[in-house]
Scaffold this motif. Structure first.
Motif, PDB file in Angstrom:
ATOM      1  N   SER A  14      52.510  57.124  76.125  1.00 30.90           N
ATOM      2  CA  SER A  14      52.202  55.761  75.680  1.00 30.90           C
ATOM      3  C   SER A  14      52.091  55.698  74.157  1.00 30.90           C
ATOM      4  O   SER A  14      52.593  54.767  73.526  1.00 30.90           O
ATOM      5  CB  SER A  14      50.902  55.264  76.316  1.00 30.90           C
ATOM      6  N   ALA A  15      51.440  56.693  73.571  1.00 29.28           N
ATOM      7  CA  ALA A  15      51.321  56.747  72.110  1.00 29.28           C
ATOM      8  C   ALA A  15      52.695  56.909  71.475  1.00 29.28           C
ATOM      9  O   ALA A  15      52.999  56.271  70.462  1.00 29.28           O
ATOM     10  CB  ALA A  15      50.402  57.892  71.692  1.00 29.28           C
ATOM     11  N   LEU A  16      53.547  57.732  72.082  1.00 25.94           N
ATOM     12  CA  LEU A  16      54.899  57.941  71.570  1.00 25.94           C
ATOM     13  C   LEU A  16      55.697  56.643  71.640  1.00 25.94           C
ATOM     14  O   LEU A  16      56.375  56.271  70.687  1.00 25.94           O
ATOM     15  CB  LEU A  16      55.602  59.045  72.361  1.00 25.94           C
ATOM     16  N   LYS A  17      55.604  55.934  72.765  1.00 24.06           N
ATOM     17  CA  LYS A  17      56.332  54.676  72.917  1.00 24.06           C
ATOM     18  C   LYS A  17      55.830  53.625  71.938  1.00 24.06           C
ATOM     19  O   LYS A  17      56.601  52.854  71.385  1.00 24.06           O
ATOM     20  CB  LYS A  17      56.219  54.165  74.352  1.00 24.06           C
ATOM     21  N   ALA A  18      54.531  53.593  71.721  1.00 21.52           N
ATOM     22  CA  ALA A  18      53.950  52.580  70.833  1.00 21.52           C
ATOM     23  C   ALA A  18      54.181  52.898  69.363  1.00 21.52           C
ATOM     24  O   ALA A  18      54.466  52.004  68.573  1.00 21.52           O
ATOM     25  CB  ALA A  18      52.447  52.444  71.104  1.00 21.52           C
TER      26      ALA A  18
END
Length: 139
Positions: free
Chosen positions: A106-110
């Motif tokens: 999620s952090a990578l996508k955001a």
């Protein structure tokens, strides 16, 4: 105390019908934080149909704290301090913890690789963010 990292997006030509995004990625823990600023530089004209977005992404202090705790443990041992060994231990830790893996994805996508750089930033243990990104995206 705040540590600041800067990154720039430079576009040499005009922006026509494109979407360009930039902003800040901020991680906070206790009294210290790391701020990664992303600048957008466009050398030519921007047409009306182009969309330029700046924003701010906050990385969970719990997520960063969990990774920093692991990196601190790795830093205590000269063997696990080595990048190749540290990467294998981190990979195994993430794969054994689906919740952690999902939060990192999620952090990578955001926030892209800049978010991972903020999370995995450690003074002793060096971990290639591209490697971490690779095994997160592989599953």
């Amino acid at each position: 105390m705040t540590n600041t990292n800067r990154a720039s997006i430079k576009i040499g030509g005009g922006v026509n019908g494109s979407k360009v995004e930039g902003g800040k990625i901020r991680t906070e823990k206790s009294t210290s934080s790391t701020e990664n600023n992303v600048d957008i530089i466009i050398d030519k004209d921007v047409t009306n149909s182009a969309e330029i977005i700046g924003g701010e992404i906050h990385v969970s202090s719990d997520l960063k704290a969990e990774i920093q705790e692991l990196l601190n443990e790795l830093a205590k041992n000269p063997i696990t301090r080595k990048e190749a060994v540290a990467i294998e231990v981190i990979k195994e830790h993430i794969n054994d913890n689906p919740s952690l893996k999902q939060r990192l994805l999620s952090a990578l996508k955001a926030g892209g690789t800049e978010a991972l750089k903020a999370i995995f930033n450690h003074p002793v243990v060096s971990v290639s963010v591209e490697t971490v990104k690779g095994f997160l995206e592989a599953s």
